[in-house]
Design an enzyme around this catalytic site. Sequence first.
Site, PDB file in Angstrom:
ATOM      1  N   LYS A  35     -43.674  45.794  34.165  1.00 40.31           N
ATOM      2  CA  LYS A  35     -44.974  45.276  33.763  1.00 40.31           C
ATOM      3  C   LYS A  35     -45.944  45.345  34.937  1.00 40.31           C
ATOM      4  O   LYS A  35     -45.542  45.129  36.101  1.00 40.31           O
ATOM      5  CB  LYS A  35     -44.798  43.829  33.282  1.00 40.31           C
ATOM      6  CG  LYS A  35     -46.035  43.173  32.687  1.00 40.31           C
ATOM      7  CD  LYS A  35     -45.658  41.799  32.145  1.00 40.31           C
ATOM      8  CE  LYS A  35     -46.828  41.057  31.553  1.00 40.31           C
ATOM      9  NZ  LYS A  35     -46.417  39.753  30.976  1.00 40.31           N
TER      10      LYS A  35
ATOM     11  N   SER B  25     -44.078  35.675  26.326  1.00 40.08           N
ATOM     12  CA  SER B  25     -44.623  37.019  26.535  1.00 40.08           C
ATOM     13  C   SER B  25     -43.591  38.122  26.705  1.00 40.08           C
ATOM     14  O   SER B  25     -43.951  39.286  26.830  1.00 40.08           O
ATOM     15  CB  SER B  25     -45.568  37.014  27.749  1.00 40.08           C
ATOM     16  OG  SER B  25     -46.748  36.319  27.435  1.00 40.08           O
TER      17      SER B  25
ATOM     18  N   SER C 134     -47.778  38.913  26.325  1.00 39.15           N
ATOM     19  CA  SER C 134     -48.597  39.818  27.118  1.00 39.15           C
ATOM     20  C   SER C 134     -47.870  41.086  27.552  1.00 39.15           C
ATOM     21  O   SER C 134     -48.482  42.043  27.993  1.00 39.15           O
ATOM     22  CB  SER C 134     -49.095  39.081  28.361  1.00 39.15           C
ATOM     23  OG  SER C 134     -48.004  38.640  29.171  1.00 39.15           O
TER      24      SER C 134
END
Length: 472
Positions: free
Chosen positions: A76, A175, A151
């Site tokens: 990420k 997330s 996210s």
Amino acid sequence: MKKYSSLKEIQTLVSQKQLTLPDLLAYYFKQIKNNEHLNAFNEVFFYSAEVQADVVQKKIEEGTQGKLAGMIIGIKDNICYKDHIVTASSKMLDGFVSPYSSTVVQRLLQEDAIIIGRLNCDEFAMGGSNETSYFGAVGNAVNPELVPGGSSGGSAVAVQADMCLAALGTDTGGSVRQPAAFCGQIGLKPTYGRISRYGVIAYASSFDQVGPITSSVEDAALLLQVLAGADDHDSTVSSLSVPDYPAHLNSSKKQKIAVLKETVDSEALDPEIKAAILESIEELKAKGHTVEYVSFDLLDYLVPAYYILTTAEASSNLSRYDGVHYGHRNTEAKSLNELYKLSRAEGFGDEVKRRILLGTFVLSAGYYDAYYQKAQQVRRLIREKLDVLFEDYDLILSPVAPTPAFKIGDNMQDPLVMYMADIFTVLPSLSGNPAIALPLGNNESGLPLSIQFIAKHFEEDQLLAFSHAFLS
């Protein structure tokens, strides 16, 4: 070439000389090219990944390779990797090159994983749909017009669309689990403090936790084993020894499972998700597990407490991005005060600004006791109530999200609707318990469905073993 199901399959093919790591990497590069329209990657690390693939291939030929040799993994875009750009998908950090690697990246590389790129996410991990990214929304591989969840949406889609074998995300209030659910993957949030946060760009420090998104429980267990454990750089990491998670996967222990009645009976819960969960409950009973419904009367307080606390921490954590130390700087400001205002106004997106303002408000002198302190008390009550439940039960069952993936743009104009989508995932985030999202097949429209299981603190071994059996 078919999709690789697990690291074990790749390692078997490599050991039989049917596959080399440079060839495997070329395959994933091609997959990324074919799926550019999904916008999952903010950057592909072509050069460093190719260098690493050559190095690890030689180690394999010499028999000196690490546990993750053959794993092509994405990270990420809020996880630092030395000499690589990291932006948290924000204009504020656009072009920022990290001077050091996070602990999780160091541990991946030590065990010979190959990091293929940085994955799109909601800006500073603030969002539940991957629509707040400075680099644009990510599309779900099932239907690019749908969100992938957030996210860590880019991380989930990269695994879903076979652009890498596994991915790391971060889970503050769901997330990792929610995008895994929207994309039909496995998403694990470990116990808070199980994995180091050193080198992970902070959103809410007492909630943030790195977790893997994978297609197999075996890969999730192996990644957790590699990533977990004490770290001198992070004082919040547990010093407890790390179990051999992969070795414990074949446990056949029958579990006593509590179903949170209010979550399954919630009017917000999609009927097809509810039906799939009820069917799973009957299957669990048929396999010899004990499943009982229990009441959890604090459900209405979860989302308010979570957003009060996380926005307060975000307000503090993001104060460092001021146009002076590093990050975006306005070039036309005539004073220091104006520099702060203009740099932050230009560098942050609307959702990040909203959460900073909310956090600053709840921490302000007139409202600290009424909001922040109350939310901390609620957090304590939630943890105590879960601890009591875990005296009688091994696992807790609930949905992951109220609905399957929704259309891009549908909820962006109403932040409250978006925030309420976290109602089932924020419970283990507030309490610090480990939780996992497991796929439950698809609904009639072909959209992935999912189920969540929560375990006692630091009992990921039991959670993973149960998950392995559940999906077998």
